[in-house]
Structure formats: structure tokens, C-alpha cells
Design a protein around this motif. Structure first.
Motif, PDB file in Angstrom:
ATOM      1  N   LEU A  13       0.826  -1.208   0.000  1.00  0.00           N
ATOM      2  CA  LEU A  13       0.000   0.000   0.000  1.00  0.00           C
ATOM      3  C   LEU A  13       0.858   1.256   0.000  1.00  0.00           C
ATOM      4  O   LEU A  13       0.470   2.285  -0.559  1.00  0.00           O
ATOM      5  N   ARG A  14       2.026   1.168   0.624  1.00  0.00           N
ATOM      6  CA  ARG A  14       2.910   2.337   0.635  1.00  0.00           C
ATOM      7  C   ARG A  14       3.435   2.652  -0.762  1.00  0.00           C
ATOM      8  O   ARG A  14       3.649   3.812  -1.102  1.00  0.00           O
ATOM      9  N   GLN A  15       3.637   1.601  -1.579  1.00  0.00           N
ATOM     10  CA  GLN A  15       4.038   1.834  -2.967  1.00  0.00           C
ATOM     11  C   GLN A  15       2.925   2.561  -3.731  1.00  0.00           C
ATOM     12  O   GLN A  15       3.185   3.487  -4.493  1.00  0.00           O
ATOM     13  N   LEU A  16       1.698   2.126  -3.520  1.00  0.00           N
ATOM     14  CA  LEU A  16       0.564   2.761  -4.199  1.00  0.00           C
ATOM     15  C   LEU A  16       0.404   4.203  -3.732  1.00  0.00           C
ATOM     16  O   LEU A  16       0.099   5.102  -4.521  1.00  0.00           O
ATOM     17  N   VAL A  37      11.219  11.182   1.647  1.00  0.00           N
ATOM     18  CA  VAL A  37      12.235  10.234   1.184  1.00  0.00           C
ATOM     19  C   VAL A  37      13.069  10.908   0.103  1.00  0.00           C
ATOM     20  O   VAL A  37      12.709  11.973  -0.406  1.00  0.00           O
ATOM     21  N   THR A  38      14.159  10.278  -0.275  1.00  0.00           N
ATOM     22  CA  THR A  38      14.984  10.831  -1.336  1.00  0.00           C
ATOM     23  C   THR A  38      14.309  10.601  -2.685  1.00  0.00           C
ATOM     24  O   THR A  38      13.469   9.705  -2.836  1.00  0.00           O
ATOM     25  N   GLN A  39      14.702  11.405  -3.663  1.00  0.00           N
ATOM     26  CA  GLN A  39      14.144  11.232  -5.003  1.00  0.00           C
ATOM     27  C   GLN A  39      14.546   9.883  -5.579  1.00  0.00           C
ATOM     28  O   GLN A  39      13.777   9.246  -6.308  1.00  0.00           O
ATOM     29  N   GLN A  44      13.002   4.446  -7.296  1.00  0.00           N
ATOM     30  CA  GLN A  44      13.149   2.994  -7.177  1.00  0.00           C
ATOM     31  C   GLN A  44      11.819   2.334  -6.832  1.00  0.00           C
ATOM     32  O   GLN A  44      11.489   1.253  -7.337  1.00  0.00           O
ATOM     33  N   SER A  45      11.022   2.989  -5.962  1.00  0.00           N
ATOM     34  CA  SER A  45       9.713   2.458  -5.594  1.00  0.00           C
ATOM     35  C   SER A  45       8.813   2.375  -6.825  1.00  0.00           C
ATOM     36  O   SER A  45       8.115   1.373  -7.034  1.00  0.00           O
ATOM     37  N   LEU A  46       8.859   3.417  -7.657  1.00  0.00           N
ATOM     38  CA  LEU A  46       8.066   3.425  -8.884  1.00  0.00           C
ATOM     39  C   LEU A  46       8.519   2.320  -9.836  1.00  0.00           C
ATOM     40  O   LEU A  46       7.697   1.608 -10.424  1.00  0.00           O
ATOM     41  N   SER A  47       9.822   2.174  -9.984  1.00  0.00           N
ATOM     42  CA  SER A  47      10.360   1.146 -10.884  1.00  0.00           C
ATOM     43  C   SER A  47       9.964  -0.255 -10.422  1.00  0.00           C
ATOM     44  O   SER A  47       9.621  -1.117 -11.239  1.00  0.00           O
ATOM     45  N   ARG A  48      10.017  -0.501  -9.095  1.00  0.00           N
ATOM     46  CA  ARG A  48       9.614  -1.808  -8.572  1.00  0.00           C
ATOM     47  C   ARG A  48       8.136  -2.078  -8.855  1.00  0.00           C
ATOM     48  O   ARG A  48       7.760  -3.195  -9.212  1.00  0.00           O
ATOM     49  N   ALA A  56       4.431   0.193 -17.970  1.00  0.00           N
ATOM     50  CA  ALA A  56       4.926   1.531 -17.642  1.00  0.00           C
ATOM     51  C   ALA A  56       3.774   2.343 -17.061  1.00  0.00           C
ATOM     52  O   ALA A  56       2.665   2.345 -17.597  1.00  0.00           O
ATOM     53  N   LEU A  57       4.025   3.025 -15.969  1.00  0.00           N
ATOM     54  CA  LEU A  57       2.978   3.785 -15.279  1.00  0.00           C
ATOM     55  C   LEU A  57       3.111   5.287 -15.482  1.00  0.00           C
ATOM     56  O   LEU A  57       2.133   6.026 -15.360  1.00  0.00           O
ATOM     57  N   ILE A  58       4.311   5.751 -15.785  1.00  0.00           N
ATOM     58  CA  ILE A  58       4.591   7.182 -15.949  1.00  0.00           C
ATOM     59  C   ILE A  58       5.226   7.411 -17.313  1.00  0.00           C
ATOM     60  O   ILE A  58       6.113   6.665 -17.728  1.00  0.00           O
ATOM     61  N   ASP A  59       4.747   8.450 -18.026  1.00  0.00           N
ATOM     62  CA  ASP A  59       5.394   8.863 -19.269  1.00  0.00           C
ATOM     63  C   ASP A  59       6.547   9.789 -18.897  1.00  0.00           C
ATOM     64  O   ASP A  59       6.333  10.957 -18.572  1.00  0.00           O
TER      65      ASP A  59
END
Length: 316
Positions: A13-16, A37-39, A44-48, A56-59
């Protein structure tokens, strides 16, 4: 991208929550700051999450950042999921205590000055600690989206944001504000006034200022822009000094009662112009408190505020 994950592998849930923060801010750096948190950690959280879902979730070519089709779907579904999760936590907490411990409210200025005393009195036995912030609509709305505020009263329903509960409190009509020796009752008279006397306006960057400018253009009235202000008190002071005329709302006049009695206030000629005021909160996070507060504010407006304003308008 990797193949779709097995069904048993569910995102944290923290990733979401971090992903939704990126979409809300349209910026990895700002989302990282708000999450503390750091950028690099946010990236890394987004990539995981993308690897876990296989899409892909982000353009990343867009600035500001925008979600892909899959990302937009995940954002909308995650808002619902996160809201339900918060509701579960809140319901468990409320099972052991009757009162909400803390409540942070953000009210647009005119609403705050008129309603704050009765709201504080109403919530006195329901919350242990109440914070009320007043100011412009946009910063309060942003604070709600960033969860720095729990409940806002603002002039936008934020229909594009998923996971909010929305309550229309009332419609606040716009009115014409004139020097005490002037009278206007028709569009023709208003057009002549526009030629004779400059308009004291709200800033064109404010929501009220933009609404008024659009309305005047639709009526074919282009008035000389004499002075711009962000506050109703300043607008009324200049009108009272016979330095121009203006347009404001009924609630803003109640907010500036002292100055309002020194000018003439009449209905705006032509088509009706009004702004809606809404109470917004995240679904399920405050239990029944938002709906109860909305209902109370609606009743207080109908039974007290509206009659006070009608009386003030009538004496003119």
C-alpha cells in the motif's frame, strides 16, 4: 517490461500511496519531499511497482510528469483502495473512542470569518483538537490533496479527483457594489457606469476575479481595469471613497460587514452569476463528521446567514 506478475503478488500500500503522490504532484522531486524520502528512493519504488505490474505507469518524456493509460487506471483504482484502507483504520480507532482526536480544516476566507464561530462550537464535543486555516481556495485544495488538511470548504468540487466525498453547501450570489450615491438597475445603466467610473476588481489570478471577468465579457461589458485587490475589505474601501465600483459575493459582504454598510449593494443586472461552495473530505476517513458538518452549515446558511444578508440588502 517483464511479464505480468502472479496473482498472489500484491503491491505494498505504501508503494501505491507513493505512486499516487507522484501523480498528484506531477513531479518526482515534490512527491519525494512530501513523502519524506529521497528522489532516488521514490524513483526505485516506482520502478519496482512497474516491474511488478509489467507495465509503464509514468510517461517520463512529459514535463510535468503524466501517467500512462495504465498509470491513470492504477491511480483511480488506488485512490479507492487507499481510501478504503484509511476507512478501515479509522473505524477501528473509532471503535475505542467516540471522538476524533484531531481535525484539520481549511476554509476559504469569507466562509471562515462568517462560519468559524458556529463550526468551532458545533465540533467542540466531537474532536479533541481542532485546527482551522483560512485563505484562498487553491492552497487549501492542494493541502487537502497532499493530506495536510482533512476537510476543506472551497469553491470547486474537484470533480477530477477520485476518492473524495463532496457536499454542496449553498450557492453564493455575486452582487454589484456601488458608491452610496450611485444606483444601477439595468444592463444599460451598468454599461454607462463602466464608461464613467473604473472598476475595482479582484485579482485576475484569483478564481473570483476570473469568474467575474468571464461573466462581464459574456454580457459585452468591457470595463477599464482601475485597481486590482485580493481582499474584499480593500475593494469596498475604494468603492466607498467613490474611486470605482466592483462585484463581490453575498458571503464576502458578510465577511466585511463593517465596510459593506458604507456602500450601496444591488443585485447584478442581467444573467445570474453565483459560485458554489463545497465541503470536501477523503471518503471514509472522518466517519460521519463531514456529512454532519455539511448539513449543519447548510442549515445555518438558510436559517441565519441568508436572512441576515437579505435584511442588509433590503435596507439599501
Amino acid at each position: 517490461m517483464a511479464s505480468l506478475p502472479p496473482r498472489s503478488e500484491l503491491p505494498d500500500l505504501r508503494q501505491l500511496q507513493a505512486f499516487c503522490q507522484i501523480i498528484d504532484c506531477s513531479s518526482m522531486a515534490e512527491a519525494s519531499r512530501l513523502q519524506g524520502v529521497t528522489q532516488s528512493a521514490m524513483s526505485q519504488s516506482l520502478s519496482r511497482l512497474e516491474k511488478q505490474l509489467g507495465v509503464a505507469l509514468i510517461d517520463r518524456q512529459c514535463r510535468p510528469l503524466k501517467p500512462t493509460v495504465a498509470g491513470d487506471r492504477l491511480y483511480r483504482e488506488s485512490q479507492t483502495l487507499l481510501s478504503e484502507a484509511r476507512g478501515v483504520m479509522a473505524s477501528v480507532s473509532h471503535a475505542t473512542i467516540d471522538a476524533t482526536r484531531f481535525l484539520r480544516c481549511g476554509f476559504v476566507d469569507s466562509f471562515a470569518s462568517v462560519f468559524a464561530p458556529v463550526v468551532v462550537n458545533r465540533l467542540g464535543d466531537k474532536v479533541e483538537e481542532l485546527t482551522l486555516r483560512s485563505g484562498f481556495c487553491e492552497p487549501n485544495e492542494q493541502n487537502l490533496l497532499q493530506r495536510n488538511i482533512d476537510v476543506v470548504v472551497t469553491s470547486s468540487a474537484l470533480e477530477h479527483v477520485h476518492g473524495l466525498e463532496r457536499y454542496h453547501l449553498f450557492s453564493d450570489p455575486y452582487l454589484l457594489v456601488l458608491p452610496s450615491d450611485r444606483q444601477v438597475s439595468s444592463l444599460e445603466e451598468m454599461a454607462r457606469l463602466s464608461q464613467e467610473l473604473g472598476m475595482i476588481r479582484y485579482s485576475r489570478h484569483s478564481r473570483m476575479g476570473l469568474d467575474i471577468d468571464i461573466h462581464l465579457r459574456r454580457m459585452g461589458l468591457e470595463s477599464h481595469r482601475r485597481v486590482e485587490f485580493d481582499t474584499t475589505d480593500s475593494l469596498l474601501a475604494l468603492v466607498q471613497a467613490n474611486l470605482g465600483w466592483g462585484i463581490t459575493t453575498a458571503l464576502s459582504l458578510m465577511h466585511a460587514r463593517h465596510e459593506a454598510f458604507r456602500v450601496r449593494v444591488v443585485p447584478l443586472p442581467g444573467a445570474v452569476l453565483q459560485r458554489g461552495l463545497y465541503l470536501l473530505a477523503w471518503q471514509g476517513e472522518q466517519g460521519s463528521l463531514p456529512s454532519e458538518l455539511a448539513r449543519f452549515c447548510q442549515q445555518h446558511y438558510q436559517h441565519v446567514i441568508k436572512s441576515e444578508f437579505d435584511a442588509m440588502l433590503h435596507v439599501r
